[in-house]
Design an enzyme around this catalytic site. Structure first.
Site, PDB file in Angstrom:
ATOM      1  N   SER A 177      30.597  99.664 -22.684  1.00 30.48           N
ATOM      2  CA  SER A 177      28.770  99.654 -23.160  1.00 30.48           C
ATOM      3  C   SER A 177      28.132  99.482 -21.923  1.00 30.48           C
ATOM      4  O   SER A 177      27.860 100.327 -21.830  1.00 30.48           O
ATOM      5  CB  SER A 177      29.016  97.892 -24.025  1.00 30.48           C
ATOM      6  OG  SER A 177      28.174  97.799 -24.178  1.00 30.48           O
ATOM      7  N   THR A 178      27.405  98.770 -21.523  1.00 31.93           N
ATOM      8  CA  THR A 178      26.686  98.874 -20.580  1.00 31.93           C
ATOM      9  C   THR A 178      26.998  99.585 -19.338  1.00 31.93           C
ATOM     10  O   THR A 178      27.971  99.234 -18.856  1.00 31.93           O
ATOM     11  CB  THR A 178      25.749  97.373 -20.174  1.00 31.93           C
ATOM     12  OG1 THR A 178      25.244  97.172 -21.063  1.00 31.93           O
ATOM     13  CG2 THR A 178      24.381  98.229 -19.457  1.00 31.93           C
ATOM     14  N   HIS A 204      29.143 101.858 -27.087  1.00 32.34           N
ATOM     15  CA  HIS A 204      27.992 100.776 -27.895  1.00 32.34           C
ATOM     16  C   HIS A 204      25.946 102.281 -27.764  1.00 32.34           C
ATOM     17  O   HIS A 204      26.100 101.505 -26.929  1.00 32.34           O
ATOM     18  CB  HIS A 204      27.088  99.576 -27.145  1.00 32.34           C
ATOM     19  CG  HIS A 204      28.649  98.202 -27.349  1.00 32.34           C
ATOM     20  ND1 HIS A 204      28.615  97.503 -27.394  1.00 32.34           N
ATOM     21  CD2 HIS A 204      29.649  98.465 -29.290  1.00 32.34           C
ATOM     22  CE1 HIS A 204      29.636  96.790 -27.372  1.00 32.34           C
ATOM     23  NE2 HIS A 204      30.325  97.344 -28.378  1.00 32.34           N
ATOM     24  N   MET A 298      28.084  94.067 -22.109  1.00 35.40           N
ATOM     25  CA  MET A 298      26.703  92.649 -22.331  1.00 35.40           C
ATOM     26  C   MET A 298      28.305  92.290 -22.690  1.00 35.40           C
ATOM     27  O   MET A 298      27.998  93.345 -23.705  1.00 35.40           O
ATOM     28  CB  MET A 298      26.103  92.636 -22.336  1.00 35.40           C
ATOM     29  CG  MET A 298      25.257  93.063 -21.145  1.00 35.40           C
ATOM     30  SD  MET A 298      23.092  93.538 -21.447  1.00 35.40           S
ATOM     31  CE  MET A 298      22.419  94.082 -19.922  1.00 35.40           C
ATOM     32  N   ASP A 301      32.188  91.512 -26.641  1.00 38.12           N
ATOM     33  CA  ASP A 301      33.276  92.155 -27.784  1.00 38.12           C
ATOM     34  C   ASP A 301      34.301  93.035 -27.438  1.00 38.12           C
ATOM     35  O   ASP A 301      34.309  93.892 -26.196  1.00 38.12           O
ATOM     36  CB  ASP A 301      32.422  93.459 -28.516  1.00 38.12           C
ATOM     37  CG  ASP A 301      32.034  94.439 -29.420  1.00 38.12           C
ATOM     38  OD1 ASP A 301      33.251  93.966 -30.994  1.00 38.12           O
ATOM     39  OD2 ASP A 301      32.434  95.429 -29.597  1.00 38.12           O
TER      40      ASP A 301
END
Length: 355
Positions: A177-178, A204, A298, A301
């Site tokens: 993700s991030t 994401h 973050m 998940d």
């Protein structure tokens, strides 16, 4: 006290962002710059912790501004306020490559303002406080010596438990993700030319962004990287990027593996696509013949799905704290006991190239 700089030539957006930041519990001071020249001057006068910057502005665009802000203070974190379009996606990916830590999509109408404020507030809070870095450190640090013993075997080129398990894998699933796009660029551009295990990636991102990401990774790595399509057969040597707004899963039919896009399934852990959906599906259909890697991001998940993979005998890896932009998703996976090894990005690349 944290110093935040908002750079946008729209007075409305400046006020919306400033209003959202009032929800922070932390002690902050907010500076506003309506063009990049003002932003550069204020960055030179004040020690800016976080800059939230637009792309299309007078005098210079946001990409050029990133370079100036990083030159003034390399520690300034930068978040792009991006347009929800394919050109906006290309620009955002370039911004991440140049040093932006994250992005947030601009609201296209007034109805989207509240969602924008909530997401902005959440991301800024994580970036400024690093709250996820401080919880339950003892268990993570306790697991590290065991992992290092595996890595010594890798460095020495001797038979290694992780390498042996990886060689049994028919697929590699990555949840990220991030901070993800630059990490994926680094991994795929450094894989050996004959690397043949198919890779499935949940990053994401919204729809237009995942297509742009796949195209960028394909160009930079000179590998076959594509946005996943429903029903297509999983082929060796191909890297599949989950489509934004749709869950990615796999299924096995007559001994062959295929991709499935799940449009009608709700968000999981506030994400669609979700790493948990992919990992759980891989656990069901590949069992022990798979590798799962959870990386920077973050939230939580992917942790439960990775644990499912581990319980089925698959190799499971979490990215190390030191190499993460945000040590959230890997931290949760480690705490749940889902990660068999904790490796840095460079160590992951080295391991993959041992196959």
């Amino acid at each position: 006290m944290k110093r935040i700089l908002i750079v946008d030539d729209s007075e409305l957006m400046c006020e919306v962002i400033k209003g959202a930041l009032r929800g922070l519990e932390e002690d902050i001071v907010v500076f506003i710059a309506t063009n990049p020249l003002i932003a550069i001057r204020k960055a030179g006068l004040f020690n800016i912790d976080l800059a939230l910057i637009d792309y299309e502005m007078p005098y210079m665009n946001g990409l050029l501004l990133i370079g100036y802000l990083k030159e003034i203070n390399p520690l300034t974190k930068i978040v792009m306020v991006s347009a929800y379009t394919e050109p906006g996606a290309q620009i955002t990916l370039e911004a991440l490559a140049r040093g932006a830590i994250d992005y947030i999509l601009k609201p296209s109408n007034k109805e989207e303002f509240e969602g924008f404020k909530k997401e902005l507030l959440e991301k800024v809070r994580w970036i400024l406080t690093g709250r996820e870095f401080s919880r339950k450190k003892s268990k993570i640090e306790k697991d590290r010596p065991k992992v290092l013993s595996y890595l010594e075997g890798l460095k020495a080129g001797t038979p290694n438990y992780l390498v042996d398990k990886l060689r049994e894998s028919k697929v590699i699933a990555i949840g990220i993700s991030t901070g993800g796009p630059p990490v994926l660029e680094k991994i795929f551009t450094n894989l050996k030319k004959d690397f043949s295990i198919p890779i499935l990636v949940v990053q994401h991102m919204p729809p237009a962004f995942t297509k742009a990401l796949a195209e960028r990774l394909c160009k930079l790595s000179q590998r076959q990287v594509k946005e996943a399509e429903d029903g297509e057969k999983i082929e060796n040597g191909v890297i599949y990027i989950a489509k934004g707004g749709v869950h990615l899963a796999v299924e096995k039919i007559l001994g062959k593996y295929y991709l499935r896009l799940l449009e009608n399934v709700e968000k999981v852990n506030s994400h669609k696509p979700s790493c948990d959906i992919l990992f759980s599906s891989v656990a069901e259909w590949y069992g022990k013949n798979a590798t799962g890697i959870i990386m920077t991001g973050m939230g939580c998940d992917g942790a439960n799905g990775l644990l499912e993979m581990k319980n089925q005998g698959a190799l499971t890896i979490a990215q190390s704290k030191e190499s993460c932009v945000v040590f959230g998703m890997p931290r949760v996976a480690i705490e749940k006991g889902a990660a068999e090894a904790v490796l840095s990005t460079d160590e992951i690349i080295r391991l993959l190239n041992e196959v």
